[in-house]
Design a protein around this motif. Sequence first.
Motif, mmCIF file in Angstrom:
data_model
loop_
_atom_site.group_PDB
_atom_site.id
_atom_site.type_symbol
_atom_site.label_atom_id
_atom_site.label_comp_id
_atom_site.label_asym_id
_atom_site.label_seq_id
_atom_site.Cartn_x
_atom_site.Cartn_y
_atom_site.Cartn_z
ATOM 1 N N LEU A 85 0.911 -1.250 0.021
ATOM 2 C CA LEU A 85 -0.162 -0.119 -0.111
ATOM 3 C C LEU A 85 0.904 1.260 -0.140
ATOM 4 C CD1 LEU A 85 -2.820 -0.841 2.589
ATOM 5 C CD2 LEU A 85 -3.212 -0.449 0.156
ATOM 6 N N TYR A 141 -3.120 4.949 3.114
ATOM 7 C CA TYR A 141 -3.409 3.999 4.523
ATOM 8 C C TYR A 141 -4.804 4.405 5.057
ATOM 9 C CZ TYR A 141 -2.420 1.043 8.216
ATOM 10 O OH TYR A 141 -2.437 -0.055 9.185
ATOM 11 N N THR A 144 -7.716 3.084 3.244
ATOM 12 C CA THR A 144 -8.053 1.942 3.362
ATOM 13 C C THR A 144 -8.460 1.480 4.718
ATOM 14 O OG1 THR A 144 -5.784 1.179 3.794
ATOM 15 C CG2 THR A 144 -6.117 1.202 1.603
ATOM 16 N N LYS A 145 -8.279 2.591 5.548
ATOM 17 C CA LYS A 145 -8.741 2.273 7.037
ATOM 18 C C LYS A 145 -9.849 2.956 7.385
ATOM 19 C CE LYS A 145 -5.746 -0.325 8.683
ATOM 20 N NZ LYS A 145 -5.894 -1.667 9.170
ATOM 21 N N ALA A 170 -6.308 1.876 -4.286
ATOM 22 C CA ALA A 170 -6.336 1.209 -3.274
ATOM 23 C C ALA A 170 -7.886 1.014 -2.477
ATOM 24 C CB ALA A 170 -5.348 1.609 -2.320
ATOM 25 N N SER A 171 -8.658 2.138 -2.891
ATOM 26 C CA SER A 171 -9.681 2.208 -2.093
ATOM 27 C C SER A 171 -10.740 3.152 -2.662
ATOM 28 C CB SER A 171 -9.382 2.970 -0.519
ATOM 29 O OG SER A 171 -10.528 2.848 0.108
ATOM 30 N N THR A 174 -13.603 5.366 -1.024
ATOM 31 C CA THR A 174 -13.338 6.415 -0.676
ATOM 32 C C THR A 174 -13.331 7.819 -1.387
ATOM 33 O OG1 THR A 174 -11.649 5.406 0.720
ATOM 34 C CG2 THR A 174 -11.377 8.041 0.647
#
Length: 286
Positions: A85, A141, A144-145, A170-171, A174
């Motif tokens: 990531l 990060y 992804t959280k 990655a996400s 979002t």
Amino acid sequence: MIKKIRIIGVIGHPIKHSLSPVMQNAAFKAAGINYRYLPFDVKPEECFRFIRLLPRLGFTGINITVPHKETAYNSVDYLSREAKLAGAVNTIKVHNKKLYGTSTDGEGLLRSLKMDADFVVKGKSIIILGAGGAGRSIAVYLATKGAKKIIIANRTPGNALKAVALVRKASPLTIVFAIKLKDKFVRFYSNTSDLIINATSVGLNTTDTAVISHKAIRKGIIFYDLIYNPEVTSNIKEAKKGGAKTYNGLGMLLHQGAVSFEFWTGKKAPLSVMKRALQKGLREAP
Ligand code: ATR
């Protein structure tokens, strides 16, 4: 019987100001384990070879700091999800002669936000100032959280757009977009955001002019600067003036160190000992 000493290193260039040796050696001592943590100044052209030699040199692990995190990413045998990531590796563990790379920065920030600022990322709107290595990796990060919205404000728009693309990949759920790093834009989005993070390198020198002024700050917002030395950066001064609750990056340094400690030893990190060692190291720093 003499217990075997395990060697952990930290490599960087330069490395002499690193606070990690005092923090990790205090942690190993407190945990009663026979590890030693040593700094190594490794030049960029020597980095790949140094890392590949770690098993033969008898290392148990290392940390990697500026400017080697990308080389480390390309030098290990296995990458954790966090390393993939971040596109960077700051911690390596040697196991059965193989190199396992991870990145503990994102988790370090997350833990610091929780423990220092009582801030939970899930569902929150976050403005990130900066889109360099640090800005990109924390943006990804935090997305992804479970951050609801990530807004990247950067001097160079092209770099901001690269960070936006990485977050989207990655996400995908979002909300993410880029804005200009100007007071009026940051202020507009600060009204509906929960947190502003400074991930630019501005503030490392006491003479630096802040990237935003107090006018960009919504009263009561949390402002987190990844920089910890100086303790009060030019950006923190402006954020305070604008009524933000401010934090510097010492907590992130502590918690990324704790995650690295756990990665090498499999034990819970002695946080309060590490924190005291860091504070002492910082007070004694030149
Ligand atoms: P790091 O690994 O610490 O993130 P970096 O990759 O060199 O370091 O990134 C530095 C960040 O600080 C970038 O976002 C950079 O903005 P640009 O993408 O426009 O270069 C930002 N930065 C550095 N000096 C700056 C300045 N004087 N004003 C605004 N932003 C600055």
